[in-house]
Scaffold this active site. Structure first.
Site, PDB file in Angstrom:
ATOM      1  N   GLN A  28      -5.850  -5.984   7.478  1.00 28.01           N
ATOM      2  CA  GLN A  28      -4.564  -4.983   7.950  1.00 28.01           C
ATOM      3  C   GLN A  28      -5.129  -4.260   9.020  1.00 28.01           C
ATOM      4  O   GLN A  28      -6.372  -3.619   9.086  1.00 28.01           O
ATOM      5  CB  GLN A  28      -4.023  -4.396   6.939  1.00 28.01           C
ATOM      6  CG  GLN A  28      -3.441  -5.169   5.686  1.00 28.01           C
ATOM      7  CD  GLN A  28      -2.114  -6.174   6.205  1.00 28.01           C
ATOM      8  OE1 GLN A  28      -1.758  -5.887   7.406  1.00 28.01           O
ATOM      9  NE2 GLN A  28      -1.567  -6.687   5.207  1.00 28.01           N
ATOM     10  N   TYR A  57      -4.838 -15.561  -1.939  1.00 27.57           N
ATOM     11  CA  TYR A  57      -4.822 -15.264  -0.494  1.00 27.57           C
ATOM     12  C   TYR A  57      -5.697 -13.958  -0.364  1.00 27.57           C
ATOM     13  O   TYR A  57      -5.307 -13.012   0.305  1.00 27.57           O
ATOM     14  CB  TYR A  57      -3.426 -15.177   0.219  1.00 27.57           C
ATOM     15  CG  TYR A  57      -2.673 -16.527  -0.127  1.00 27.57           C
ATOM     16  CD1 TYR A  57      -2.763 -17.505   0.601  1.00 27.57           C
ATOM     17  CD2 TYR A  57      -1.854 -16.348  -1.320  1.00 27.57           C
ATOM     18  CE1 TYR A  57      -1.973 -18.545   0.357  1.00 27.57           C
ATOM     19  CE2 TYR A  57      -0.765 -17.334  -1.402  1.00 27.57           C
ATOM     20  CZ  TYR A  57      -0.981 -18.612  -1.035  1.00 27.57           C
ATOM     21  OH  TYR A  57      -0.120 -19.659  -1.088  1.00 27.57           O
ATOM     22  N   GLU A  78      -9.198 -17.506  -2.085  1.00 28.66           N
ATOM     23  CA  GLU A  78      -9.198 -17.572  -0.671  1.00 28.66           C
ATOM     24  C   GLU A  78      -9.802 -18.842  -0.062  1.00 28.66           C
ATOM     25  O   GLU A  78     -10.814 -19.405  -0.486  1.00 28.66           O
ATOM     26  CB  GLU A  78     -10.111 -16.246  -0.185  1.00 28.66           C
ATOM     27  CG  GLU A  78     -10.289 -16.222   1.195  1.00 28.66           C
ATOM     28  CD  GLU A  78      -8.900 -15.980   2.029  1.00 28.66           C
ATOM     29  OE1 GLU A  78      -8.785 -16.665   3.100  1.00 28.66           O
ATOM     30  OE2 GLU A  78      -8.062 -15.442   1.376  1.00 28.66           O
ATOM     31  N   ASP A 121      -0.746 -12.210  -1.186  1.00 29.89           N
ATOM     32  CA  ASP A 121      -0.535 -11.861  -0.003  1.00 29.89           C
ATOM     33  C   ASP A 121      -0.710 -12.737   0.997  1.00 29.89           C
ATOM     34  O   ASP A 121      -1.718 -13.140   1.675  1.00 29.89           O
ATOM     35  CB  ASP A 121      -1.589 -10.728   0.248  1.00 29.89           C
ATOM     36  CG  ASP A 121      -1.388 -10.124   1.693  1.00 29.89           C
ATOM     37  OD1 ASP A 121      -0.246 -10.248   2.329  1.00 29.89           O
ATOM     38  OD2 ASP A 121      -2.418  -9.123   2.328  1.00 29.89           O
ATOM     39  N   CYS A 148       4.924 -10.436   5.228  1.00 27.26           N
ATOM     40  CA  CYS A 148       4.869  -9.923   6.686  1.00 27.26           C
ATOM     41  C   CYS A 148       6.098 -10.500   7.268  1.00 27.26           C
ATOM     42  O   CYS A 148       6.270 -10.517   8.445  1.00 27.26           O
ATOM     43  CB  CYS A 148       3.690 -10.052   7.448  1.00 27.26           C
ATOM     44  SG  CYS A 148       3.046 -11.703   7.624  1.00 27.26           S
TER      45      CYS A 148
END
Length: 197
Positions: A28, A57, A78, A121, A148
């Site tokens: 981020q 994630y 991941e 995420d 998002c």
């Protein structure tokens, strides 16, 4: 990526905690809002008191790093190799953390989902249908979905609701002020009942 000079990574600090970040790994970009997101997630963890958490994630380990001191076990998944390398560096001090490298939709169905809370995420495309199915059919009591993209979040929310996993609370974070982009943290529970925050 070829490094012509200097370092192949930078250090970013969130809540006084340094994070090693390789070029090309996701993180981020708005530090202030990222800190607010972490604090909100930690408040959820403190309320729910999970023993075992899964971080899907997981990227470079932002959320895992702050949850690790609060729980017995963190299991992360991941797919980005550079992010996995950063994750290992950023969480090296913790013995209660494990990391699986690969696509979530490939790894999760093959795992025994013996956890109390799942944090996801995902990228803008949202959760793969296989991931939604595994989460919905598991005994996980709490799912924290960080998104998002409101459209893919709405799609995945509908899929989870159809399986009896209900939205419990929602928080919005203005990651990119004066744009239409917003980060959303939606907490799902087997019990349900939505409240704004």
């Amino acid at each position: 990526t070829v490094v012509l000079s200097g370092d192949d990574a930078i250090i970013m600090t969130i809540l006084d905690t340094p994070f090693h970040l390789s070029a090309g790994a996701f993180f981020q970009v708005n530090d202030d809002i990222t800190e607010k997101m972490v604090q909100h997630l930690l408040a959820v963890v403190a309320e729910k008191k999970p023993n075992r958490v899964m971080d899907l994630y997981s990227g470079a380990g932002l959320f895992s790093r702050f949850m690790a001191p609060m729980v017995e076990q963190v299991t992360a998944v991941e797919s980005n190799t550079l992010a996995c390398r950063d994750f290992i560096i950023n969480l090296d001090a913790f013995e209660n953390v494990s990391l699986y490298e690969g696509q979530v939709e490939m790894i999760l169905p093959a795992m025994e989902l013996d956890v109390d809370m799942v944090v996801c995420d995902p990228p803008r495309a949202g959760l793969h249908k296989k991931v939604v199915d595994v989460l919905a059919e598991s005994a996980v009591q709490t799912v924290v979905y960080i998104s998002c993209d409101p459209a893919t979040l709405a799609r995945d929310t509908q899929r989870l609701r159809e399986k009896g996993v209900r939205p419990e609370s929602i928080a919005l974070f203005d990651m990119f002020p004066q744009t239409y982009h917003v980060e959303i943290m939606l907490v799902f529970s087997r019990k349900g009942g939505i409240r704004d925050s």
